[in-house]
Design a protein around this motif. Structure first.
Motif, short mmCIF file in Angstrom:
data_model
loop_
_atom_site.label_atom_id
_atom_site.label_comp_id
_atom_site.label_asym_id
_atom_site.label_seq_id
_atom_site.Cartn_x
_atom_site.Cartn_y
_atom_site.Cartn_z
N SER A 34 0.77 -0.96 0.09
CA SER A 34 0.26 -0.16 -0.05
C SER A 34 0.89 1.52 0.28
O SER A 34 0.47 2.35 -0.83
CB SER A 34 -0.72 -0.39 1.27
OG SER A 34 -0.03 0.16 2.53
N TYR A 35 1.89 1.28 0.27
CA TYR A 35 3.35 2.82 0.61
C TYR A 35 3.65 3.00 -0.46
O TYR A 35 3.68 3.46 -1.04
CB TYR A 35 3.97 2.22 2.24
CG TYR A 35 4.45 3.21 1.81
CD1 TYR A 35 4.67 4.50 2.45
CD2 TYR A 35 5.87 3.72 1.53
CE1 TYR A 35 5.00 5.72 2.55
CE2 TYR A 35 7.09 4.44 1.65
CZ TYR A 35 5.99 5.77 2.49
OH TYR A 35 6.64 6.74 1.96
N ILE A 36 4.03 1.67 -1.13
CA ILE A 36 4.49 1.23 -2.76
C ILE A 36 3.63 2.36 -3.75
O ILE A 36 3.46 2.98 -4.56
CB ILE A 36 4.71 0.34 -2.59
CG1 ILE A 36 6.34 -0.02 -2.26
CG2 ILE A 36 5.44 0.74 -4.53
CD1 ILE A 36 6.52 -1.74 -2.11
N SER A 37 2.56 1.48 -3.72
CA SER A 37 1.05 1.87 -4.25
C SER A 37 1.09 3.76 -4.04
O SER A 37 1.17 4.12 -5.42
CB SER A 37 -0.30 1.44 -4.13
OG SER A 37 -0.95 1.79 -4.65
N SER A 38 1.47 4.35 -3.28
CA SER A 38 0.51 5.55 -2.76
C SER A 38 1.82 6.22 -2.74
O SER A 38 1.70 7.16 -3.43
CB SER A 38 0.59 6.17 -0.80
OG SER A 38 1.43 5.37 0.20
N VAL A 39 3.07 6.41 -3.55
CA VAL A 39 3.83 6.63 -4.07
C VAL A 39 4.36 7.04 -5.19
O VAL A 39 4.28 7.71 -6.21
CB VAL A 39 5.23 6.05 -3.63
CG1 VAL A 39 6.96 7.42 -4.13
CG2 VAL A 39 5.28 6.34 -1.93
N LEU A 69 0.63 9.91 -4.04
CA LEU A 69 -0.41 10.37 -2.51
C LEU A 69 0.85 10.70 -1.84
O LEU A 69 0.22 11.42 -0.88
CB LEU A 69 -0.94 9.49 -2.27
CG LEU A 69 -2.14 8.83 -3.05
CD1 LEU A 69 -3.10 7.87 -3.33
CD2 LEU A 69 -2.92 10.16 -3.66
N GLN A 70 2.11 9.45 -1.28
CA GLN A 70 3.07 10.22 -0.07
C GLN A 70 3.84 11.15 -1.34
O GLN A 70 4.53 10.63 -2.17
CB GLN A 70 3.62 8.75 -0.64
CG GLN A 70 4.29 8.74 0.00
CD GLN A 70 4.21 9.28 2.10
OE1 GLN A 70 4.43 10.09 2.39
NE2 GLN A 70 3.38 8.55 2.82
N SER A 71 4.35 12.39 0.22
CA SER A 71 5.15 13.10 -0.36
C SER A 71 6.11 12.98 -0.31
O SER A 71 6.63 14.52 -0.29
CB SER A 71 3.95 14.42 0.05
OG SER A 71 3.69 14.59 1.25
#
Length: 115
Positions: A32-37, A41-43
């Motif tokens: 989920s973190y990789i996807s947000s990057v 979405l992950q700034s």
């Protein structure tokens, strides 16, 4: 810039035929973190995150951060400068902190020359 990092990660991942799950497993990072990057979405991905991703994708970290043109720049830097930059990145110094340091050094040099 951050969106560019995410897009580059996604591009390298898909070029290697790797799923999000596979990259997450190889890098030991939550999918989920990789996807947000990747989606921008992950700034503020950490340097540790970027190092793990770069290793899992077998891509130099500077290429993920700055793009393929960065490889050309690195080739023009001698080994001592490359190591100095790696050490600065590994220490956790941000680009803005490094830029502030450089600006201070320029100011200091200009003031020394004026005296």
């Amino acid at each position: 810039m951050i969106e560019d990092i995410g897009k580059r990660i996604q591009q390298f991942r898909t070029e290697r035929g790797m799923s999000l799950s596979e990259l997450a497993e190889r890098a030991d990072i939550a999918k989920s973190y990789i996807s947000s990057v990747e989606r921008g979405l992950q700034s503020n991905p950490s340097i540790q995150f970027l190092e793990k991703i770069a290793t899992a994708l077998d891509v130099p970290i500077h290429t993920i951060i700055y793009g393929p043109a960065a490889a050309e720049v690195e080739q023009t830097l001698d080994g001592d400068w490359q190591q100095l930059l790696r050490d600065a990145m590994a220490s956790g110094i941000s680009k803005s902190q490094f830029k502030e340091f450089l600006e201070f050094q320029k100011w200091k040099k200009n003031n020394e020359n004026a005296n």
